[in-house]
Design a protein around this motif. Structure first.
Motif, PDB file in Angstrom:
ATOM      1  N   PRO A   1       0.810  -1.227   0.000  1.00  0.00           N
ATOM      2  CA  PRO A   1       0.000   0.000   0.000  1.00  0.00           C
ATOM      3  C   PRO A   1       0.846   1.281   0.000  1.00  0.00           C
ATOM      4  O   PRO A   1       0.388   2.318  -0.452  1.00  0.00           O
TER       5      PRO A   1
ATOM      6  N   ASN B   1      -7.637  -2.507  -7.136  1.00  0.00           N
ATOM      7  CA  ASN B   1      -8.058  -2.342  -5.755  1.00  0.00           C
ATOM      8  C   ASN B   1      -8.971  -3.494  -5.368  1.00  0.00           C
ATOM      9  O   ASN B   1      -9.386  -4.283  -6.223  1.00  0.00           O
TER      10      ASN B   1
ATOM     11  N   LEU C   1      -4.804  -8.528  -0.010  1.00  0.00           N
ATOM     12  CA  LEU C   1      -3.746  -7.823  -0.751  1.00  0.00           C
ATOM     13  C   LEU C   1      -3.092  -8.771  -1.745  1.00  0.00           C
ATOM     14  O   LEU C   1      -2.874  -8.432  -2.914  1.00  0.00           O
TER      15      LEU C   1
END
Length: 433
Positions: A197, A222, A254
């Motif tokens: 991030p 995303n 993620l």
């Protein structure tokens, strides 16, 4: 004329003793031998680097692509129990016989060129993948990236999962220095995906300098999720109503988003349907990554061995619900930031069962105990003590002790190194036979 080993164990012990330097940075030697062997791929290649999350991202890519019917080659390292885990062809670990054959091929090709253990085994695995006529190759990049032996292959898509402090003696002591090393797997004109991030500026600068097609989390792709499902959004592709990956833990979305971004990049060459993504995420399996074993007390296996991974493990503990006591089976290598790992977890652990790991790299249980004391962990010597530190010679002995003391509602977390987790897995496997 020297005789070559005819068993995998024979080869591995030969390779461990042959090239004196375990980690020998530079790609000249390994590239020269790869050229002699004519190693190269016609199919898409995905490389995956990063401090933490590499193995999970590779496992998700493999599971989804296998569901889509592709012939997938996956190379990961290190292994937990058997060396064979490092090379998988269409979901199956390489056999001893195959590895022996390809080790002999590398030995024949290398001539006078000295190769490290990792370089030698990497070439053998790459040649095995070339001969397997695969549809896609997934390569986990080990130490750093720029000078890792796997980086002799030009990937169509390179993923960096996270950048944090680890292997400082080779990569540098800052995220900026390490980010530059990791970004070495990016290629000009090819997709470079970063799911960290907050990527280091050095990674962004390197991608721009070489003209890589940089995909950043939050800008180019995303994810969003609620309690039941999650959605992926990329530059041109959305995937909605996805089930959570079967790999547990705070960072797995993620990793999953990075895997789906790679599949979006390759969608014309490797089309993958929505159901294949869903099934792959449900079926993905990777031992030792916040792996919660069935039964009581709760046993968690996690190869967390740096502060970033330990922080994630701490967060995962917090999401687990109440356990009266937490036992830690903890062993680490000396070149790791043991103090940093302890700092993340000391508030979560009541009883520390610390273990030696094999020399020369393994820290002793006494060294770890001293670091726990220095960090403010204060054991009591009462019989019903709320906090204890005990030292053991092996992970198996540490685990046996934790198991004998833990109540059925308590939890035992095994972490600190692949070697710690592997020792406990081997002990449990032997006990169940």
């Amino acid at each position: 004329m020297q005789t070559l080993p005819d068993t995998l164990a024979g080869w591995l012990s030969r390779l461990e003793s042959q090239h004196p330097v375990t980690i020998d940075m530079g790609l000249d030697r390994v590239s020269a031998v790869a050229t002699r062997m004519k190693i190269g791929f016609d199919c898409p290649v995905i490389t995956v680097g990063g401090t933490n999350g590499k193995g999970s991202t590779c496992a998700m890519l493999e599971a989804i692509l296998l569901q889509a019917g592709y012939r997938v080659g996956l190379s990961t390292s290190p292994h937990l129990i058997d060396f064979n885990e490092r090379a998988r062809v269409v979901g199956e670990a390489a056999s001893d016989a195959e590895l022996v054959r390809y080790f002999a091929a590398v030995e024949q090709a290398r001539g006078e060129i000295s190769l490290s253990y990792f370089e030698f085994t990497t070439l053998a695995i790459l040649q095995m993948f070339v001969d397997a006529h695969l549809d896609v190759v997934i390569l986990e990049v080990g130490l750093g990236g720029r000078l890792d032996a796997m980086n002799i292959i030009d990937a169509d898509v390179a993923i960096i999962t996270s950048v944090d402090i680890d292997h400082t003696e080779y990569l540098g002591h800052t995220r900026e220095a390490i980010g530059f090393e990791k970004a070495g797997i990016f290629r000009a004109g090819k997709a470079a995906i970063c799911s960290d991030p907050v990527p280091p500026q050095s990674l962004l600068d390197h991608a721009a300098a070489i003209g890589a097609d940089l995909w950043l989390l939050g800008r180019d792709f995303n994810y969003m999720g609620d309690q039941l499902q999650w959605n992926y959004g990329g530059r041109d592709q959305r995937r909605n109503s996805l089930g959570y990956p079967s790999l547990r833990g705070a960072n797995q979305l993620l990793n999953a988003a990075a895997a789906l971004a790679a599949l979006e990049v390759l969608r014309l060459r490797l089309p993958v349907g929505a159901q294949e993504v869903r099934t792959g995420l449900v079926l993905v399996d990777l031992p030792g990554r916040f792996q919660v074993l069935p039964g009581r007390p709760t046993v968690i296996l996690d190869v967390a061995h740096n502060p970033h991974a330990a922080a994630t493990l701490s967060q995962n503990f917090g999401n687990m619900g109440f356990h009266p006591y937490t036992y830690a089976v903890f062993g680490a290598l000396q070149d790791k930031d043991i103090d940093g790992v302890i700092a993340q977890l000391k508030g979560q652990v009541d009883h520390w069962c610390v273990t030696d790991l094999p020399p020369p790299r393994g820290a002793s249980a006494e060294q770890i105990r001293d670091k726990l004391l220095a960090a403010g962990v204060t054991p009591s010597d009462k019989t019903d003590a709320e906090c204890t530190i005990s030292c053991f010679a092996t992970p198996a002995e540490a685990f046996a002790n934790a198991t004998s003391r833990a109540g059925e509602n308590d939890r035992i977390a095994v972490f600190g190194s692949f070697l710690t987790v592997a020792g406990v897995m081997a002990f449990r496997a032997a006990a169940n036979h």
